[in-house]
Design a protein around this motif. Sequence first.
Motif, PDB file in Angstrom:
ATOM      1  N   SER A  15       0.811  -1.209   0.000  1.00 15.19           N
ATOM      2  CA  SER A  15       0.000   0.000   0.000  1.00 15.19           C
ATOM      3  C   SER A  15       0.848   1.264   0.000  1.00 15.19           C
ATOM      4  N   PHE A  16       0.582   2.134  -0.959  1.00 14.10           N
ATOM      5  CA  PHE A  16       1.190   3.457  -1.041  1.00 14.10           C
ATOM      6  C   PHE A  16       0.072   4.476  -1.260  1.00 14.10           C
ATOM      7  N   ALA A  17       0.322   5.706  -0.835  1.00 15.39           N
ATOM      8  CA  ALA A  17      -0.591   6.802  -1.176  1.00 15.39           C
ATOM      9  C   ALA A  17       0.026   7.594  -2.323  1.00 15.39           C
ATOM     10  N   GLU A  18      -0.827   8.209  -3.102  1.00 15.83           N
ATOM     11  CA  GLU A  18      -0.316   9.022  -4.206  1.00 15.83           C
ATOM     12  C   GLU A  18       0.044  10.427  -3.710  1.00 15.83           C
ATOM     13  N   PRO A  19       1.134  11.018  -4.254  1.00 17.90           N
ATOM     14  CA  PRO A  19       2.078  10.446  -5.215  1.00 17.90           C
ATOM     15  C   PRO A  19       3.050   9.500  -4.524  1.00 17.90           C
ATOM     16  N   CYS A  46      -3.739   0.214  -9.400  1.00 23.40           N
ATOM     17  CA  CYS A  46      -2.448  -0.458  -9.391  1.00 23.40           C
ATOM     18  C   CYS A  46      -1.548   0.217 -10.417  1.00 23.40           C
ATOM     19  N   ASP A  47      -0.330   0.572 -10.012  1.00 23.07           N
ATOM     20  CA  ASP A  47       0.575   1.187 -10.971  1.00 23.07           C
ATOM     21  C   ASP A  47       1.131   0.108 -11.906  1.00 23.07           C
ATOM     22  N   GLY A  48       1.991   0.512 -12.825  1.00 25.63           N
ATOM     23  CA  GLY A  48       2.451  -0.399 -13.867  1.00 25.63           C
ATOM     24  C   GLY A  48       3.168  -1.632 -13.373  1.00 25.63           C
ATOM     25  N   ARG A  49       3.922  -1.530 -12.277  1.00 24.63           N
ATOM     26  CA  ARG A  49       4.685  -2.674 -11.783  1.00 24.63           C
ATOM     27  C   ARG A  49       3.887  -3.529 -10.800  1.00 24.63           C
ATOM     28  N   GLY A  50       2.993  -2.907 -10.027  1.00 21.91           N
ATOM     29  CA  GLY A  50       2.234  -3.695  -9.065  1.00 21.91           C
ATOM     30  C   GLY A  50       2.209  -3.116  -7.671  1.00 21.91           C
ATOM     31  N   ILE A  51       2.115  -1.810  -7.563  1.00 23.76           N
ATOM     32  CA  ILE A  51       1.986  -1.127  -6.277  1.00 23.76           C
ATOM     33  C   ILE A  51       0.545  -0.652  -6.132  1.00 23.76           C
ATOM     34  N   LEU A  52      -0.092  -0.958  -5.002  1.00 20.25           N
ATOM     35  CA  LEU A  52      -1.471  -0.545  -4.765  1.00 20.25           C
ATOM     36  C   LEU A  52      -1.480   0.904  -4.281  1.00 20.25           C
ATOM     37  N   LEU A  53      -2.161   1.764  -5.015  1.00 17.57           N
ATOM     38  CA  LEU A  53      -2.137   3.197  -4.739  1.00 17.57           C
ATOM     39  C   LEU A  53      -3.487   3.680  -4.226  1.00 17.57           C
ATOM     40  N   LEU A  54      -3.459   4.356  -3.067  1.00 19.51           N
ATOM     41  CA  LEU A  54      -4.654   4.978  -2.509  1.00 19.51           C
ATOM     42  C   LEU A  54      -4.694   6.438  -2.933  1.00 19.51           C
ATOM     43  N   ASN A  77       5.972   7.737   0.608  1.00 20.20           N
ATOM     44  CA  ASN A  77       4.522   7.677   0.831  1.00 20.20           C
ATOM     45  C   ASN A  77       4.058   6.230   0.980  1.00 20.20           C
ATOM     46  N   ASN A  78       4.899   5.428   1.598  1.00 17.44           N
ATOM     47  CA  ASN A  78       4.669   3.996   1.762  1.00 17.44           C
ATOM     48  C   ASN A  78       3.818   3.732   3.008  1.00 17.44           C
ATOM     49  N   TYR A  79       2.649   3.147   2.803  1.00 17.73           N
ATOM     50  CA  TYR A  79       1.721   2.832   3.894  1.00 17.73           C
ATOM     51  C   TYR A  79       1.862   1.373   4.336  1.00 17.73           C
ATOM     52  N   HIS A  80       3.071   0.857   4.238  1.00 23.13           N
ATOM     53  CA  HIS A  80       3.372  -0.518   4.629  1.00 23.13           C
ATOM     54  C   HIS A  80       2.858  -0.843   6.031  1.00 23.13           C
ATOM     55  N   VAL A  81       3.008   0.102   6.943  1.00 24.50           N
ATOM     56  CA  VAL A  81       2.560  -0.079   8.318  1.00 24.50           C
ATOM     57  C   VAL A  81       1.069  -0.439   8.374  1.00 24.50           C
ATOM     58  N   LEU A 110      -5.686  -0.936   6.968  1.00 20.87           N
ATOM     59  CA  LEU A 110      -6.453  -0.178   5.979  1.00 20.87           C
ATOM     60  C   LEU A 110      -7.672  -0.962   5.497  1.00 20.87           C
ATOM     61  N   PHE A 111      -7.529  -2.281   5.441  1.00 23.37           N
ATOM     62  CA  PHE A 111      -8.554  -3.126   4.810  1.00 23.37           C
ATOM     63  C   PHE A 111      -9.014  -4.252   5.735  1.00 23.37           C
ATOM     64  N   TRP A 112      -9.006  -4.000   7.039  1.00 23.54           N
ATOM     65  CA  TRP A 112      -9.286  -5.065   8.004  1.00 23.54           C
ATOM     66  C   TRP A 112     -10.623  -5.748   7.715  1.00 23.54           C
ATOM     67  N   ALA A 113     -11.683  -4.978   7.552  1.00 24.89           N
ATOM     68  CA  ALA A 113     -13.004  -5.565   7.300  1.00 24.89           C
ATOM     69  C   ALA A 113     -13.060  -6.231   5.934  1.00 24.89           C
ATOM     70  N   ASN A 114     -12.356  -5.681   4.967  1.00 20.77           N
ATOM     71  CA  ASN A 114     -12.356  -6.255   3.627  1.00 20.77           C
ATOM     72  C   ASN A 114     -11.630  -7.596   3.596  1.00 20.77           C
ATOM     73  N   VAL A 115     -10.519  -7.698   4.319  1.00 25.32           N
ATOM     74  CA  VAL A 115      -9.807  -8.964   4.418  1.00 25.32           C
ATOM     75  C   VAL A 115     -10.698 -10.003   5.110  1.00 25.32           C
TER      76      VAL A 115
END
Length: 386
Positions: free
Chosen positions: A244-248, A317-325, A341-345, A350-355
């Motif tokens: 997970s990354f945020a833009e930019p 998803c960017d061209g290589r495979g990074i999920l962008l919020l 802008n890495n939301y790795h933490v 971010l998606f607890w209910a979705n998972v």
Amino acid sequence: MARKFLYVVAVLMVLALAAAFAYRIWGAELLRQAMVPGTRFEAQAPLPANSYSRPQMWLARPDMPGNPALWTPEGQQPAAKPEAAVFFIHPTSYLNRARWNAPLEDKEANDRAALFLRGQASAFNGVGAIWAPRYRQATFGAFLTTKAEAQQALDLAYRDVTAAFDQFLAEAGDRPIILAGHSQGALHLTRLLHDRVAGKPLARRIVAAYVVGWPISKTADLPALGLPECTAADQSGCILSWQSFAEPADPSLILDTFDASTGFIGASRAGTPMICTNPVTGTPASAEAAAFDIGNLVPSADLTSATLTKSATTLRCDGRGILLLGTPPEGLGGQYVLPGNNYHVFDYSLFWANVRADAERRLAAHRGKRSAWIDVFAPRGLRAAG
């Protein structure tokens, strides 16, 4: 744990401050000096046989009092009779540069790891009983260097993970299996898929593998992992992965290291596309931004609890495979965002209910597939008995 639940953001406070604040102020080289061990790698013998038959070797297991993986936010409950068995490998919680590998009895690392389970592994307690092992994890600094000692530390940690996995299989019985991990835990999970799942009968029991916070090359890794990428929301026996990354976004710190490595099939990962799952849909994220509601955990002001909140954002998803919020949820981010802008933490929170919903769908799909298999292949008498 009294009421000392600090949520995954607080769990990662030290890591985030070290990685983000120090990096921004002093740069990558000083960060390495601060976190990479200066000592020689200490070879250690494998753990004694049957070590993981001892409850003390687990951070979470179904019969554990005060099991941290059973935490849920208000309005959610663990399954009363969990159908699946979940093997969860926690991320790096050992930040000390005194050793390349964490001692099993390190209280600080174990306390952090237990808190990880509350904010991450808990997403699976609606469908499964969770096993999460202690292991002699590689220290955080091992991910900041190309020293040979770093790989030796990771290999040692992985040996513990495989020993724990063997015990997990012995205790899980014939239940459907969910595999999950984050960061270092996800790295070990890729090796586990390659070594213990690919080409084995066990692959038929896998509901899904959540390889979160670690890249998987679609061409250099995936063909050797034994399971395909998840391409449908109701598909079972497949792999999900996102970062997970945020833009930019600037994912160069990840991509530079990734591109210099070799995949599981023996080919270079340089320039290869990565699995990029949309955690909301459970399918590959589109290159075009689309709006979604996400169910994310947000900490209280004093960080003693967390609430489940619905937030609106865009995902692509960017061209290589990074999920962008497009817009990160309110209450998440700030000083805990890593360089670029890495939301790795926040990959899970971010998606607890979705998972949680995704695991339920895939378990239902697996159940249906198993029933169909029995109808076709089981002896007539067994079908009647079932």
